[in-house]
Design an enzyme around this catalytic site. Structure first.
Site, PDB file in Angstrom:
ATOM      1  N   SER A   1      15.583  33.387  -1.124  1.00  0.00           N
ATOM      2  CA  SER A   1      16.546  33.523  -0.030  1.00  0.00           C
ATOM      3  C   SER A   1      17.951  33.512  -0.621  1.00  0.00           C
ATOM      4  O   SER A   1      18.127  33.240  -1.819  1.00  0.00           O
ATOM      5  CB  SER A   1      16.346  32.331   0.910  1.00  0.00           C
ATOM      6  OG  SER A   1      17.544  31.957   1.536  1.00  0.00           O
TER       7      SER A   1
ATOM      8  N   TYR B   1      15.319  23.382   2.611  1.00  0.00           N
ATOM      9  CA  TYR B   1      15.092  24.826   2.483  1.00  0.00           C
ATOM     10  C   TYR B   1      15.863  25.373   1.274  1.00  0.00           C
ATOM     11  O   TYR B   1      15.307  26.106   0.457  1.00  0.00           O
ATOM     12  CB  TYR B   1      15.535  25.512   3.781  1.00  0.00           C
ATOM     13  CG  TYR B   1      15.191  26.975   3.848  1.00  0.00           C
ATOM     14  CD1 TYR B   1      13.870  27.416   3.927  1.00  0.00           C
ATOM     15  CD2 TYR B   1      16.192  27.949   3.845  1.00  0.00           C
ATOM     16  CE1 TYR B   1      13.556  28.773   4.002  1.00  0.00           C
ATOM     17  CE2 TYR B   1      15.889  29.294   3.918  1.00  0.00           C
ATOM     18  CZ  TYR B   1      14.576  29.707   4.001  1.00  0.00           C
ATOM     19  OH  TYR B   1      14.268  31.044   4.066  1.00  0.00           O
TER      20      TYR B   1
HETATM   21  P1  NAD Z   1       8.217  33.667  10.041  1.00  0.00           P
HETATM   22  O1  NAD Z   1       8.398  32.270  10.528  1.00  0.00           O
HETATM   23  O2  NAD Z   1       8.298  34.787  11.019  1.00  0.00           O
HETATM   24  O3  NAD Z   1       6.831  33.775   9.264  1.00  0.00           O
HETATM   25  C1  NAD Z   1       6.320  32.755   8.443  1.00  0.00           C
HETATM   26  C2  NAD Z   1       4.816  32.764   8.559  1.00  0.00           C
HETATM   27  O4  NAD Z   1       4.319  31.761   7.673  1.00  0.00           O
HETATM   28  C3  NAD Z   1       4.314  32.426   9.978  1.00  0.00           C
HETATM   29  O5  NAD Z   1       3.418  33.418  10.440  1.00  0.00           O
HETATM   30  C4  NAD Z   1       3.612  31.078   9.804  1.00  0.00           C
HETATM   31  O6  NAD Z   1       2.480  30.908  10.648  1.00  0.00           O
HETATM   32  C5  NAD Z   1       3.211  31.138   8.330  1.00  0.00           C
HETATM   33  N1  NAD Z   1       2.976  29.787   7.784  1.00  0.00           N
HETATM   34  C6  NAD Z   1       3.662  28.652   8.040  1.00  0.00           C
HETATM   35  N2  NAD Z   1       3.104  27.615   7.398  1.00  0.00           N
HETATM   36  C7  NAD Z   1       2.027  28.107   6.713  1.00  0.00           C
HETATM   37  C8  NAD Z   1       1.037  27.534   5.874  1.00  0.00           C
HETATM   38  N3  NAD Z   1       1.034  26.218   5.588  1.00  0.00           N
HETATM   39  N4  NAD Z   1       0.081  28.356   5.368  1.00  0.00           N
HETATM   40  C9  NAD Z   1       0.072  29.679   5.646  1.00  0.00           C
HETATM   41  N5  NAD Z   1       0.985  30.280   6.436  1.00  0.00           N
HETATM   42  C10 NAD Z   1       1.945  29.502   6.965  1.00  0.00           C
HETATM   43  O7  NAD Z   1       9.278  33.842   8.847  1.00  0.00           O
HETATM   44  P2  NAD Z   1       9.994  35.165   8.323  1.00  0.00           P
HETATM   45  O8  NAD Z   1      11.357  35.204   8.911  1.00  0.00           O
HETATM   46  O9  NAD Z   1       9.105  36.351   8.461  1.00  0.00           O
HETATM   47  O10 NAD Z   1      10.151  34.778   6.777  1.00  0.00           O
HETATM   48  C11 NAD Z   1       9.192  35.138   5.789  1.00  0.00           C
HETATM   49  C12 NAD Z   1       9.665  34.618   4.445  1.00  0.00           C
HETATM   50  O11 NAD Z   1      10.960  35.131   4.139  1.00  0.00           O
HETATM   51  C13 NAD Z   1       9.790  33.087   4.368  1.00  0.00           C
HETATM   52  O12 NAD Z   1       9.434  32.660   3.081  1.00  0.00           O
HETATM   53  C14 NAD Z   1      11.259  32.855   4.628  1.00  0.00           C
HETATM   54  O13 NAD Z   1      11.690  31.637   4.097  1.00  0.00           O
HETATM   55  C15 NAD Z   1      11.853  34.049   3.889  1.00  0.00           C
HETATM   56  N6  NAD Z   1      13.191  34.448   4.343  1.00  0.00           N
HETATM   57  C16 NAD Z   1      13.419  34.823   5.632  1.00  0.00           C
HETATM   58  C17 NAD Z   1      14.695  35.249   6.009  1.00  0.00           C
HETATM   59  C18 NAD Z   1      15.005  35.699   7.427  1.00  0.00           C
HETATM   60  O14 NAD Z   1      16.127  36.116   7.712  1.00  0.00           O
HETATM   61  N7  NAD Z   1      14.059  35.670   8.351  1.00  0.00           N
HETATM   62  C19 NAD Z   1      15.726  35.265   5.071  1.00  0.00           C
HETATM   63  C20 NAD Z   1      15.447  34.851   3.759  1.00  0.00           C
HETATM   64  C21 NAD Z   1      14.177  34.460   3.406  1.00  0.00           C
END
Ligand code: NAD
Length: 284
Positions: free
Chosen positions: A156, A169
Site C-alpha cells: 500500500s 495497517y
Molecule cells: P476488501 O476488503 O474488499 O477485500 C479483502 C478480502 O479479504 C475480503 O473479501 C475478505 O473477506 C478477505 N479476508 C479477510 N480476512 C481474511 C482471512 N483471514 N482469510 C482470507 N480472506 C480474508 O479489500 P480491497 O480494498 O479489495 O483490498 C485488497 C488488498 O489491497 C488488501 O490487501 C488491501 O490492504 C490492499 N489495498 C487496498 C487499497 C484500496 O484502496 N482499497 C489500497 C491499498 C492497498
C-alpha cells in the site's frame, strides 16, 4: 499486436490463486485475468462469496473455482492448495490479496494514539503480515517442488510513508514490502534451481464503493478534506480504479516480467514519489 508480442504478456492457461478474491480489488483482477484465459482459484475467508465470484466468472465463459480459506490458518491453506491442484492439476501463481484495516485499530476521531487497543492493532498486523507470510510459505514449498512459481504480494502507499491514524495497517504493509524483498533473495538461497519470482503491487488511492464516502461529500461531486489532500498530492490528479491494477499484475505474472524480482510496482498516479513540496497543491 503481433503474435510474439501477444505471447509475451499472455496469462492464458496459467493457474492463478488469489487470496481475498471475494473483495473489491481482487474480484476485479480475477475477472480481468479470467477474461484473458487464466484459470482462477478464488480464495477467501467468505467461502460463499468466493463461490459467487467464481460462478460469475464461469457465467462469462471463464474458468474459476471458489475456495473457502483463512490465510491465518495453515490447516485451512494447505487443503485449499490441494483443492486447486485437484481442480486444475497445478498452480502457477499465488497473489496474496487478503488484507485491510479494522475500525478498532484506527486512532479514533476524538481520541489519540494512546487510546488504541493493542489487541485490535495485532489483528490488523496479523491479517496483513501473517496473512501474506503463511500462504507464501505453503505455496512456496509447492513451487519449489514444481520447479517454478510466481508470488505477488499486496502492499500500500503506507509501505513507503506511514498513513496517519492506522499504525497496525501501516506497520504491517511496510513489513510486507520488506518481506517481498527479503524473500526474493531467500528463495534463491533456499531453492537455487527453482524459477520462483517474488514481487509486489502497491495500490494507491482508489475510488471504490467502500471508500467513496471517505473521498466524496454526499453530493458525490465535492471532495472531502481527505479526498482533496489525496488529489493535491497525486500528480495524475485523480483517484485510481481497481481495473488499473490489472495491467501491472499481468506484467508481473507473464513472461513480460521474467526479470522482475523483488520489486514493488506502485499503481498510484505518482502519489508515492511526490514530496508534497511544490506547485501541485496550489493549483488544485
Ligand atoms: P476488501 O476488503 O474488499 O477485500 C479483502 C478480502 O479479504 C475480503 O473479501 C475478505 O473477506 C478477505 N479476508 C479477510 N480476512 C481474511 C482471512 N483471514 N482469510 C482470507 N480472506 C480474508 O479489500 P480491497 O480494498 O479489495 O483490498 C485488497 C488488498 O489491497 C488488501 O490487501 C488491501 O490492504 C490492499 N489495498 C487496498 C487499497 C484500496 O484502496 N482499497 C489500497 C491499498 C492497498
Amino acid at each position: 499486436m503481433d503474435q510474439k508480442q501477444d505471447a509475451l504478456f499472455s496469462v492464458s492457461g496459467k493457474v492463478v490463486a488469489i487470496t481475498g478474491a471475494a473483495g473489491v480489488i481482487y474480484g476485479a483482477i480475477a475477472r480481468g485475468l479470467a477474461a484473458r484465459g487464466a484459470k482462477l482459484a478464488l480464495l477467501d475467508l467468505l467461502g460463499d462469496k468466493a463461490q459467487e465470484a467464481a460462478d460469475g466468472i464461469r457465467a462469462e465463459g471463464g474458468e474459476a473455482i471458489g475456495v473457502a480459506c483463512n490465510v491465518l490458518d495453515t490447516d485451512s491453506i494447505a487443503p485449499a492448495l490441494d483443492t486447486i491442484i485437484k481442480s486444475f492439476g497445478r498452480v502457477d501463481v499465488l497473489i496474496n490479496g487478503a488484507g485491510g484495516n479494522r475500525p478498532g485499530a484506527s486512532v479514533p476521531r476524538d481520541g489519540v494514539f494512546t487510546d488504541l487497543s493493542l489487541e485490535e492493532v495485532d489483528k490488523v498486523f496479523a491479517l496483513n503480515y501473517k496473512g501474506t507470510f503463511l500462504p507464501t510459505q505453503i505455496f512456496c514449498k509447492y513451487f519449489a517442488k514444481q520447479g517454478k512459481g510466481i508470488i505477488v504480494n499486496t502492499s500500500s502507499m503506507c509501505s513507503f510513508a506511514p498513513l496517519t491514524n492506522v499504525p497496525g495497517y501501516s506497520n504491517a504493509k511496510a513489513a510486507v514490502t520488506n518481506f517481498t524483498q527479503w524473500l526474493a533473495v531467500q528463495v534463491k538461497v533456499d531453492y537455487p534451481e527453482a524459477d520462483i519470482r517474488v514481487n509486489e503491487i502497491a495500490p494507491g488511492f482508489l475510488d471504490t464503493t467502500q471508500n467513496h464516502r471517505l473521498l466524496f461529500e454526499e453530493d458525490d461531486k465535492t471532495l472531502t478534506p481527505r479526498g482533496h489532500s489525496i488529489i493535491a498530492n497525486t500528480p495524475l490528479g485523480r483517484f485510481g480504479d481497481p481495473k488499473e491494477l490489472l495491467g501491472p499484475i499481468v506484467l508481473l505474472i507473464s513472461d513480460a516480467g521474467s526479470f522482475l524480482h523483488g520489486v514493488t510496482i506502485a499503481v498510484d498516479g505518482g502519489f508515492a514519489i511526490y514530496s508534497g513540496v511544490g506547485p501541485l497543491d496550489e493549483k488544485r
